[in-house]
Design a protein around this motif. Structure first.
Motif, PDB file in Angstrom:
ATOM      1  N   ALA A   2       0.821  -1.203   0.000  1.00  0.00           N
ATOM      2  CA  ALA A   2       0.000   0.000   0.000  1.00  0.00           C
ATOM      3  C   ALA A   2       0.860   1.262   0.000  1.00  0.00           C
ATOM      4  N   ASN A   3       0.407   2.267  -0.721  1.00  0.00           N
ATOM      5  CA  ASN A   3       1.051   3.578  -0.726  1.00  0.00           C
ATOM      6  C   ASN A   3       0.415   4.407   0.390  1.00  0.00           C
ATOM      7  N   ILE A   4       1.226   4.821   1.376  1.00  0.00           N
ATOM      8  CA  ILE A   4       0.726   5.478   2.573  1.00  0.00           C
ATOM      9  C   ILE A   4       1.206   6.921   2.632  1.00  0.00           C
ATOM     10  N   LYS A   5       0.291   7.825   2.957  1.00  0.00           N
ATOM     11  CA  LYS A   5       0.636   9.228   3.167  1.00  0.00           C
ATOM     12  C   LYS A   5       0.973   9.406   4.643  1.00  0.00           C
ATOM     13  N   VAL A   6       2.140   9.960   4.930  1.00  0.00           N
ATOM     14  CA  VAL A   6       2.594  10.151   6.309  1.00  0.00           C
ATOM     15  C   VAL A   6       2.654  11.644   6.594  1.00  0.00           C
ATOM     16  N   ILE A   7       1.974  12.054   7.668  1.00  0.00           N
ATOM     17  CA  ILE A   7       2.052  13.443   8.096  1.00  0.00           C
ATOM     18  C   ILE A   7       2.661  13.467   9.501  1.00  0.00           C
ATOM     19  N   THR A   8       3.420  14.514   9.781  1.00  0.00           N
ATOM     20  CA  THR A   8       4.118  14.617  11.055  1.00  0.00           C
ATOM     21  C   THR A   8       3.821  15.954  11.712  1.00  0.00           C
ATOM     22  N   PHE A  20       5.317  13.075   3.705  1.00  0.00           N
ATOM     23  CA  PHE A  20       5.910  12.226   2.676  1.00  0.00           C
ATOM     24  C   PHE A  20       5.062  10.976   2.472  1.00  0.00           C
ATOM     25  N   GLU A  21       5.430  10.161   1.505  1.00  0.00           N
ATOM     26  CA  GLU A  21       4.728   8.910   1.225  1.00  0.00           C
ATOM     27  C   GLU A  21       5.712   7.756   1.267  1.00  0.00           C
ATOM     28  N   LEU A  22       5.239   6.614   1.762  1.00  0.00           N
ATOM     29  CA  LEU A  22       6.015   5.377   1.790  1.00  0.00           C
ATOM     30  C   LEU A  22       5.094   4.223   1.439  1.00  0.00           C
ATOM     31  N   GLU A  23       5.690   3.097   1.091  1.00  0.00           N
ATOM     32  CA  GLU A  23       4.912   1.881   0.852  1.00  0.00           C
ATOM     33  C   GLU A  23       5.117   0.939   2.025  1.00  0.00           C
ATOM     34  N   ALA A  24       4.010   0.409   2.559  1.00  0.00           N
ATOM     35  CA  ALA A  24       4.067  -0.531   3.670  1.00  0.00           C
ATOM     36  C   ALA A  24       2.740  -1.274   3.769  1.00  0.00           C
ATOM     37  N   GLU A  25       2.789  -2.461   4.359  1.00  0.00           N
ATOM     38  CA  GLU A  25       1.577  -3.252   4.539  1.00  0.00           C
ATOM     39  C   GLU A  25       0.996  -3.120   5.937  1.00  0.00           C
ATOM     40  N   THR A  26       1.856  -2.784   6.926  1.00  0.00           N
ATOM     41  CA  THR A  26       1.409  -2.625   8.311  1.00  0.00           C
ATOM     42  C   THR A  26       2.067  -1.395   8.927  1.00  0.00           C
ATOM     43  N   THR A  27       1.508  -0.953  10.046  1.00  0.00           N
ATOM     44  CA  THR A  27       2.105   0.179  10.742  1.00  0.00           C
ATOM     45  C   THR A  27       3.496  -0.175  11.269  1.00  0.00           C
ATOM     46  N   SER A  56      -2.889   1.601  19.003  1.00  0.00           N
ATOM     47  CA  SER A  56      -1.892   1.141  19.967  1.00  0.00           C
ATOM     48  C   SER A  56      -1.369  -0.246  19.609  1.00  0.00           C
ATOM     49  N   GLU A  57      -1.840  -0.813  18.506  1.00  0.00           N
ATOM     50  CA  GLU A  57      -1.357  -2.111  18.058  1.00  0.00           C
ATOM     51  C   GLU A  57      -1.029  -2.060  16.579  1.00  0.00           C
ATOM     52  N   ILE A  58      -0.354  -3.090  16.110  1.00  0.00           N
ATOM     53  CA  ILE A  58      -0.010  -3.164  14.690  1.00  0.00           C
ATOM     54  C   ILE A  58      -1.309  -3.189  13.886  1.00  0.00           C
ATOM     55  N   THR A  59      -1.361  -2.355  12.861  1.00  0.00           N
ATOM     56  CA  THR A  59      -2.565  -2.199  12.044  1.00  0.00           C
ATOM     57  C   THR A  59      -2.224  -2.430  10.578  1.00  0.00           C
ATOM     58  N   ILE A  60      -3.090  -3.152   9.882  1.00  0.00           N
ATOM     59  CA  ILE A  60      -2.924  -3.365   8.446  1.00  0.00           C
ATOM     60  C   ILE A  60      -3.285  -2.070   7.728  1.00  0.00           C
ATOM     61  N   LEU A  61      -2.449  -1.702   6.759  1.00  0.00           N
ATOM     62  CA  LEU A  61      -2.661  -0.464   6.009  1.00  0.00           C
ATOM     63  C   LEU A  61      -3.194  -0.756   4.616  1.00  0.00           C
ATOM     64  N   ASN A  62      -4.010   0.146   4.130  1.00  0.00           N
ATOM     65  CA  ASN A  62      -4.575   0.054   2.791  1.00  0.00           C
ATOM     66  C   ASN A  62      -4.067   1.203   1.932  1.00  0.00           C
ATOM     67  N   ASN A  63      -4.117   1.016   0.632  1.00  0.00           N
ATOM     68  CA  ASN A  63      -3.662   2.049  -0.288  1.00  0.00           C
ATOM     69  C   ASN A  63      -4.347   3.377   0.018  1.00  0.00           C
ATOM     70  N   ASN A  64      -3.560   4.450   0.048  1.00  0.00           N
ATOM     71  CA  ASN A  64      -4.010   5.824   0.303  1.00  0.00           C
ATOM     72  C   ASN A  64      -4.428   6.094   1.742  1.00  0.00           C
ATOM     73  N   ASP A  65      -4.122   5.190   2.693  1.00  0.00           N
ATOM     74  CA  ASP A  65      -4.351   5.510   4.100  1.00  0.00           C
ATOM     75  C   ASP A  65      -3.456   6.672   4.490  1.00  0.00           C
ATOM     76  N   MET A  66      -3.878   7.409   5.527  1.00  0.00           N
ATOM     77  CA  MET A  66      -3.070   8.502   6.047  1.00  0.00           C
ATOM     78  C   MET A  66      -2.635   8.136   7.460  1.00  0.00           C
ATOM     79  N   VAL A  67      -1.330   8.154   7.672  1.00  0.00           N
ATOM     80  CA  VAL A  67      -0.769   7.873   8.994  1.00  0.00           C
ATOM     81  C   VAL A  67      -0.172   9.158   9.541  1.00  0.00           C
TER      82      VAL A  67
END
Length: 76
Positions: A2-8, A20-27, A56-67
């Motif tokens: 999944a392509n994830i949008k990361v905001i800080t 920025f954006e990164l690819e990952a399947e889980t948090t 508070s736990e490992i979460t599965i990420l989907n394409n275009n999720d925002m973390v």
């Protein structure tokens, strides 16, 4: 993967420079990649939110999720 949008926020934004954006399947995988890219973040306590929900736990990420990565905060 999944392509994830990361905001800080706060100190984390100072370190990463901008959103920025990164690819990952889980948090967990996402954080591992962030720690590799920005090693000084690993030493900071942070809160993680996926699509505006703090987790508070490992979460599965989907394409275009925002973390969101947030430093500790307190309210009054």
């Amino acid at each position: 993967m999944a392509n994830i949008k990361v905001i800080t926020f706060g100190k984390l934004k100072e370190i990463s420079g901008s959103n920025f954006e990164l690819e990952a399947e889980t948090t967990d995988e996402l954080l591992h990649k962030i720690y590799q890219e920005f090693p000084s973040i690993k030493d900071l306590k942070l809160r993680v939110a996926v699509n505006q929900k703090i987790i508070s736990e490992i979460t599965i990420l989907n394409n275009n999720d925002m973390v969101a990565l947030m430093p500790p905060y307190s309210g009054g």
